[in-house]
Write a protein that holds these residues in place. Sequence first.
Motif, PDB file in Angstrom:
ATOM      1  N   UNK A 128       0.816  -1.211   0.000  1.00  0.00           N
ATOM      2  CA  UNK A 128       0.000   0.000   0.000  1.00  0.00           C
ATOM      3  C   UNK A 128       0.851   1.262   0.000  1.00  0.00           C
ATOM      4  N   UNK A 129       2.056   1.197   0.567  1.00  0.00           N
ATOM      5  CA  UNK A 129       2.952   2.356   0.553  1.00  0.00           C
ATOM      6  C   UNK A 129       3.638   2.501  -0.798  1.00  0.00           C
ATOM      7  N   UNK A 130       4.097   1.404  -1.380  1.00  0.00           N
ATOM      8  CA  UNK A 130       4.881   1.468  -2.616  1.00  0.00           C
ATOM      9  C   UNK A 130       4.017   1.628  -3.859  1.00  0.00           C
ATOM     10  N   UNK A 131       2.816   1.077  -3.831  1.00  0.00           N
ATOM     11  CA  UNK A 131       1.963   1.084  -5.029  1.00  0.00           C
ATOM     12  C   UNK A 131       1.620   2.486  -5.540  1.00  0.00           C
ATOM     13  N   UNK A 132       1.295   3.474  -4.675  1.00  0.00           N
ATOM     14  CA  UNK A 132       0.908   4.787  -5.207  1.00  0.00           C
ATOM     15  C   UNK A 132       2.066   5.636  -5.725  1.00  0.00           C
ATOM     16  N   UNK A 133       3.301   5.222  -5.511  1.00  0.00           N
ATOM     17  CA  UNK A 133       4.442   6.038  -5.937  1.00  0.00           C
ATOM     18  C   UNK A 133       4.531   6.033  -7.460  1.00  0.00           C
ATOM     19  N   UNK A 134       4.633   7.208  -8.038  1.00  0.00           N
ATOM     20  CA  UNK A 134       4.763   7.311  -9.491  1.00  0.00           C
ATOM     21  C   UNK A 134       6.025   6.590  -9.962  1.00  0.00           C
ATOM     22  N   UNK A 135       5.931   5.807 -11.024  1.00  0.00           N
ATOM     23  CA  UNK A 135       7.143   5.113 -11.510  1.00  0.00           C
ATOM     24  C   UNK A 135       8.282   6.069 -11.850  1.00  0.00           C
ATOM     25  N   UNK A 136       7.941   7.252 -12.381  1.00  0.00           N
ATOM     26  CA  UNK A 136       8.985   8.195 -12.763  1.00  0.00           C
ATOM     27  C   UNK A 136       9.700   8.785 -11.551  1.00  0.00           C
ATOM     28  N   UNK A 137       9.064   8.699 -10.369  1.00  0.00           N
ATOM     29  CA  UNK A 137       9.743   9.167  -9.164  1.00  0.00           C
ATOM     30  C   UNK A 137      10.958   8.305  -8.834  1.00  0.00           C
ATOM     31  N   UNK A 138      10.966   7.060  -9.342  1.00  0.00           N
ATOM     32  CA  UNK A 138      12.098   6.166  -9.108  1.00  0.00           C
ATOM     33  C   UNK A 138      13.262   6.450 -10.066  1.00  0.00           C
ATOM     34  N   UNK A 148      23.068   3.805 -15.621  1.00  0.00           N
ATOM     35  CA  UNK A 148      22.852   3.434 -17.026  1.00  0.00           C
ATOM     36  C   UNK A 148      21.413   3.801 -17.367  1.00  0.00           C
ATOM     37  N   UNK A 149      21.234   4.678 -18.346  1.00  0.00           N
ATOM     38  CA  UNK A 149      19.897   5.192 -18.643  1.00  0.00           C
ATOM     39  C   UNK A 149      18.964   4.111 -19.160  1.00  0.00           C
ATOM     40  N   UNK A 150      19.474   3.204 -20.006  1.00  0.00           N
ATOM     41  CA  UNK A 150      18.627   2.163 -20.573  1.00  0.00           C
ATOM     42  C   UNK A 150      18.155   1.177 -19.507  1.00  0.00           C
ATOM     43  N   UNK A 151      19.076   0.744 -18.629  1.00  0.00           N
ATOM     44  CA  UNK A 151      18.695  -0.175 -17.556  1.00  0.00           C
ATOM     45  C   UNK A 151      17.774   0.518 -16.556  1.00  0.00           C
ATOM     46  N   UNK A 152      17.979   1.811 -16.336  1.00  0.00           N
ATOM     47  CA  UNK A 152      17.098   2.568 -15.446  1.00  0.00           C
ATOM     48  C   UNK A 152      15.677   2.608 -15.994  1.00  0.00           C
ATOM     49  N   UNK A 153      15.545   2.763 -17.312  1.00  0.00           N
ATOM     50  CA  UNK A 153      14.213   2.752 -17.925  1.00  0.00           C
ATOM     51  C   UNK A 153      13.557   1.382 -17.767  1.00  0.00           C
ATOM     52  N   UNK A 154      14.344   0.316 -17.901  1.00  0.00           N
ATOM     53  CA  UNK A 154      13.810  -1.040 -17.709  1.00  0.00           C
ATOM     54  C   UNK A 154      13.346  -1.223 -16.267  1.00  0.00           C
ATOM     55  N   UNK A 155      14.125  -0.693 -15.322  1.00  0.00           N
ATOM     56  CA  UNK A 155      13.748  -0.778 -13.911  1.00  0.00           C
ATOM     57  C   UNK A 155      12.425  -0.062 -13.651  1.00  0.00           C
ATOM     58  N   UNK A 156      12.234   1.095 -14.270  1.00  0.00           N
ATOM     59  CA  UNK A 156      10.985   1.838 -14.102  1.00  0.00           C
ATOM     60  C   UNK A 156       9.814   1.048 -14.675  1.00  0.00           C
ATOM     61  N   UNK A 157      10.015   0.389 -15.810  1.00  0.00           N
ATOM     62  CA  UNK A 157       8.964  -0.453 -16.383  1.00  0.00           C
ATOM     63  C   UNK A 157       8.644  -1.608 -15.441  1.00  0.00           C
ATOM     64  N   UNK A 158       9.662  -2.195 -14.859  1.00  0.00           N
ATOM     65  CA  UNK A 158       9.447  -3.268 -13.891  1.00  0.00           C
ATOM     66  C   UNK A 158       8.592  -2.786 -12.717  1.00  0.00           C
ATOM     67  N   UNK A 159       8.916  -1.618 -12.179  1.00  0.00           N
ATOM     68  CA  UNK A 159       8.197  -1.087 -11.021  1.00  0.00           C
ATOM     69  C   UNK A 159       6.732  -0.836 -11.354  1.00  0.00           C
ATOM     70  N   UNK A 160       6.473  -0.233 -12.511  1.00  0.00           N
ATOM     71  CA  UNK A 160       5.085   0.115 -12.831  1.00  0.00           C
ATOM     72  C   UNK A 160       4.268  -1.104 -13.250  1.00  0.00           C
ATOM     73  N   UNK A 220       2.700   3.205 -21.489  1.00  0.00           N
ATOM     74  CA  UNK A 220       2.539   4.625 -21.178  1.00  0.00           C
ATOM     75  C   UNK A 220       3.810   5.199 -20.558  1.00  0.00           C
ATOM     76  N   UNK A 221       4.367   4.461 -19.606  1.00  0.00           N
ATOM     77  CA  UNK A 221       5.489   4.976 -18.821  1.00  0.00           C
ATOM     78  C   UNK A 221       6.767   5.051 -19.645  1.00  0.00           C
ATOM     79  N   UNK A 222       6.959   4.122 -20.583  1.00  0.00           N
ATOM     80  CA  UNK A 222       8.223   4.108 -21.319  1.00  0.00           C
ATOM     81  C   UNK A 222       8.409   5.381 -22.134  1.00  0.00           C
ATOM     82  N   UNK A 223       7.315   5.951 -22.635  1.00  0.00           N
ATOM     83  CA  UNK A 223       7.423   7.181 -23.416  1.00  0.00           C
ATOM     84  C   UNK A 223       7.959   8.311 -22.543  1.00  0.00           C
ATOM     85  N   UNK A 224       7.380   8.466 -21.344  1.00  0.00           N
ATOM     86  CA  UNK A 224       7.851   9.517 -20.442  1.00  0.00           C
ATOM     87  C   UNK A 224       9.271   9.241 -19.956  1.00  0.00           C
TER      88      UNK A 224
END
Length: 279
Positions: A128-138, A148-160, A220-224
């Motif tokens: 409940x604490x982690x779910x509302x956090x915007x993926x881009x905040x990570x 590494x920007x590419x791996x960071x983007x993959x991590x954000x996709x994983x989170x969302x 949606x998130x990968x574009x941002x």
Amino acid sequence: MTFSLRFRAAVVSIVLLAAFLGIWHLATRPTAAATNMSPEYAKLMGLTATQGKSAMPGPLDVGAKLWEHLRQPFYDKGPNDKGLGIQLGYSIARVGLGYLLAVMVAIPLGFLIGMSPLISKALDPFIQVLKPISPLAWMPLALYTIKDSSISAIFVIFICSVWPMLLNTAFGVASVRKEWINVARTLEVGTVRRAFTVILPAAAPTILTGMRISIGIAWLVIVAAEMLVGGTGIGYFVWNEWNNLSITNVIIAILMIGIVGMLLDQILARFTRMVTFPE
């Protein structure tokens, strides 16, 4: 009956598309050209002022430019000039890898949460604490730690992608009819075998619904994310073309984002229908 409904729906869709394109074409038609204007000012203002050309491209301009992209989708003329196919390929690869990692984590953990009330109660505060956090905040934290920007983007996709799959899997597993589980226990079916032969088939539609929601959010998130990290990808393509003031390419990129997103959604919708059976 079904064919008639599909045919009528297709006709309505075509009419709406034609109306939209017609309104778009009329709204972007050139207006009367300016006559009394100094040459210096005309050179500064460009075609919008001198020839009455709309700053927004019309459907014919977009169609012609789209055809150019489709003829050479994989050209590579440097870091800031790659074909639309290459940009989409980078984005799809990042989404696919991050999404696959989310599947490997969310579905087993969701099974555990759905089958164990103790684990469900223990993990619920963290979820409940982690779910509302915007993926881009990570993203800043990912860039700082991973570097590494590419791996960071993959991590954000994983989170969302993790949360819809995790919650839907847990809900689907917990909602399996108790009669079926009791019958399996009566037949002395082991826990692991019961999970694969009884619970998984019963919860599969709910699990795939969560996967379908996750793929939409991931796309949606990968574009941002790519707008932030730059380099390659359809998000970076949109931002780069905006910096180049190429509104035509921006519109084409938006169209391709929508088409790819629709295809990804329809693939998972097809899988959902394959595992859904009437009781």
